[in-house]
Design an enzyme around this catalytic site. Sequence first.
Site, short mmCIF file in Angstrom:
data_model
loop_
_atom_site.label_atom_id
_atom_site.label_comp_id
_atom_site.label_asym_id
_atom_site.label_seq_id
_atom_site.Cartn_x
_atom_site.Cartn_y
_atom_site.Cartn_z
CD GLU A 265 -1.87 1.89 2.35
OE1 GLU A 265 -1.38 3.00 2.06
OE2 GLU A 265 -2.22 1.54 3.49
CB CYS A 302 -2.51 5.75 3.48
SG CYS A 302 -1.66 4.81 4.73
#
Lengths: 525, 525
Positions: A265, A302
């Site tokens: 990720e 994120c």
Amino acid sequence: MTLQGSLLIGQQAVTGSEAEIYAINPATGEALAPNYRGGNHVEVDKACQLAEAAFDHYRETSLETRARFLETIAEEIEAVGEALTERGVAETGLPQARLEGERGRTCGQLRLFASVVRAGEWLDLRHDPAMPERQPLPRTDLRQRHIALGPVAVFGASNFPLAFSVAGGDTASALAAGCPVVVKGHSAHPGTSELVGRAIQRAVAKCDLPDGVFSLLFGSGNEIGQALVANPHIKAVGFTGSRRGGTALMATAHARPDPIPVYAEMSSINPVFLLPEALKARGDKIAEGFVGSLNMGAGQFCTNPGLVIGIKSAELDAFVTAAGEAVKGSAAQTMLTPGIHDAYQNGVSTLASKSNVKEIARGQTGDSPHGCQPGLFVASASDFLTDEDLQSEVFGATALVIECRDSDEMQRIAEHLEGQLTATLQMDDGDLESARQLLPTLERKAGRILANGWPTGVEVCHAMVHGGPYPATSDSRTTSVGSAAIYRFLRPVCYQNLPAGLLPEALQDNNPFNVSRLVDGKREG
Amino acid sequence: MTLQGSLLIGQQAVTGSEAEIYAINPATGEALAPNYRGGNHVEVDKACQLAEAAFDHYRETSLETRARFLETIAEEIEAVGEALTERGVAETGLPQARLEGERGRTCGQLRLFASVVRAGEWLDLRHDPAMPERQPLPRTDLRQRHIALGPVAVFGASNFPLAFSVAGGDTASALAAGCPVVVKGHSAHPGTSELVGRAIQRAVAKCDLPDGVFSLLFGSGNEIGQALVANPHIKAVGFTGSRRGGTALMATAHARPDPIPVYAEMSSINPVFLLPEALKARGDKIAEGFVGSLNMGAGQFCTNPGLVIGIKSAELDAFVTAAGEAVKGSAAQTMLTPGIHDAYQNGVSTLASKSNVKEIARGQTGDSPHGCQPGLFVASASDFLTDEDLQSEVFGATALVIECRDSDEMQRIAEHLEGQLTATLQMDDGDLESARQLLPTLERKAGRILANGWPTGVEVCHAMVHGGPYPATSDSRTTSVGSAAIYRFLRPVCYQNLPAGLLPEALQDNNPFNVSRLVDGKREG
């Protein structure tokens, strides 16, 4: 307990022989004892061999044993008490309340996966019974279950010292799937990592599991991580971090004699689309919510909303003004590491220096040596479409507002985006048609689409997707948060005409695990 | 209809501008008209752009529309009648009955996927309802469905001109998932491919679907296939063929700015373990079954049993003798292409020339210019463990028997194997303990484990796994045969707090598709 500065290999605590790492308190710049001497290929091999030796036993533990193990990890983490959150605060500069909340999330996540293991949906049990009379050919009995892939390498992330680190979502979902885990701890929070690692060690021992179910390694530089991904016993990789780091691991995994999946990720700027009616009705409120989300954790998420897209109008101007005022009043929160702070400063400077970008506001500078001074900038859609610098992630509390001429240009911005973790719509009833036109594009660009909320704050649940097309992640078919994360570490095996005495228990006729099954394609139970 | 030698791009028939390909009847060596001029990047771009243009519409067609489309393809293929099977026979050297059976399998597969689309399990619907009162933070409404990945490139395989070719399993499962498909037809059977491709074209038109849902390209060499995998509109690849071909596509897919998944089914030698009690009780019968499976389709099956492992004994000697006798009496069936025949001859010669391999029997040579002369060889386990040549696939009706000293050595052979599509146990009740000891290793090596059957003949059903660890396939988490093949072409999307007017129909509160859902982690319906 006193931190030892150890690598944890199975039940052993081992002192490495390579260069040391140590944490720095980013709020003060002070070095935090102890030092952690790094491991090398010897420790990688040992941890991976232990994991391999543990695998066949661990993957066939009963659902109850594995669920109890996950719960025991949570209990052991909680039992560490304030020592854990205090060390976490010292190593990350994050507030105590955040560490406490993150501990709750981490332990809740472990317990969620315990419930997922018990429910057994992840086994994806299928049975196509024999049809001995079928013409022209009979069908033999065929059954399917999913089994664990093998030992998994997990890389701790810098920005969630608990929830995306040693006992975070990657570890919890891999252990739930039946995979032993070898963690490469993040160098920014080794003490927090050791505390959590020792909690897992204790849970392994309490649950009478083989030593190799869990190990924790440290090391400076990339060598140890690369050696881990290249190790033949490792069968999958979980990673949360930078695009450069993730793509380097992907290259190593792909170059192996047997390529393995990497779940990385990586980067996302999380576009927020301000639709006209919403902006008209509540631009100020949206500005307030936006800056709140932008500043959360000093923007080191994120899912931080780094890009805001609106149609040029008096309402958008008012939004920018209001958001700018809020940014100006925003305090400088300490960033996680000196390195992350440097990268943030560079990113903001690059943006500020561009002739096609206008600075709207900067926040407070504060006293911290590594404070994140928030920032808000504006650029035109036409510049965004032609200048890829403007699409780069600035990790921290800085956002760019894109002004579009009209809804067509907004659509083009959406189509031009790279893969994202999230896309957000601020919309009112009158924006429904515009939102419907954007939706197919957003579905192709992002793993999660939100209306009238903010992308920070990722719920750990069953419907969550924390994933998305490249470069948000390396594998858009998966999520790294939520119960579906377990599917990353499983593969199907078909059993044809096996005698009952050889069939895995889950696949026996009487469905002893009492799990939902597909029988001849029809769902039962 | 008369074959045109055309590429099919959407509803158009186009003549290529590159080097020609043409089929050769392998039974006679004669060239078969028409010639097919190859496409180049122009046709690749055009087909992919059309696929992209069709995607957003096609992926949101109703379950019923998409299911009817798959059924219409089956009907249109059947309507081609004998022209299809006759051309198939001429292009492949396979018998008429095989082509008829394969057509039945292909159309059955399309109808299976129609039923899978209607059942809607593949949507993996999840709903975590809002919890506005939750402390310390409320939860917003979260829903998940799976959507299609995007246009898919499919490579026709040589050995199943219908079932793994233009309208084969990859195409059927990709279309079922909602992905437009661009097929690179196999150069060995372009006429069969054109007939099937035109059947799909007619189904697209009859079902009023956008042109770009399907295209069919031809081309000599690797350029067109590489261009297809590199095309930015392509989002996944299905391939069945050689390890060299598969790994080349993997490299291209990985080198893209946005890497995409490649589902390559490549090589497998499908080990068969002869356990002692079974060998004692029915060695002759096993030998007969084994040679029948070995010879099926001239051994040109991915699941052909190329490796037989037994413990040195009088019973194993008797098995080898019986199998050798059956091989000696086996006719030489025509192989698919001159190239495959050459590769087979080379593979057998290499094996025969090795000092550590003993030739037991060769079959008949026959009259066909490209006949497959079956072969049976023996080697010791210790040589197999040290000489990787012995683990190479010989594509065709040749097998190697491995003699082990004892069950420990048999276990070591199992551990030493590369990834496989299948592993087979010939076992009796008295072999149960030996089988149990082998099973965990076999589960890690193969996608399908059989007892007392033969790996050829892959059932198209829900529990099938036609997959396995590398190098059997590029992605052990998937299957290319059976209803679960659809999951290769899907990815999850989460919808957070979307107004009902924006939510996809499948996710509406009243479950309009009447599909099984996970609600708060519990299965409903």
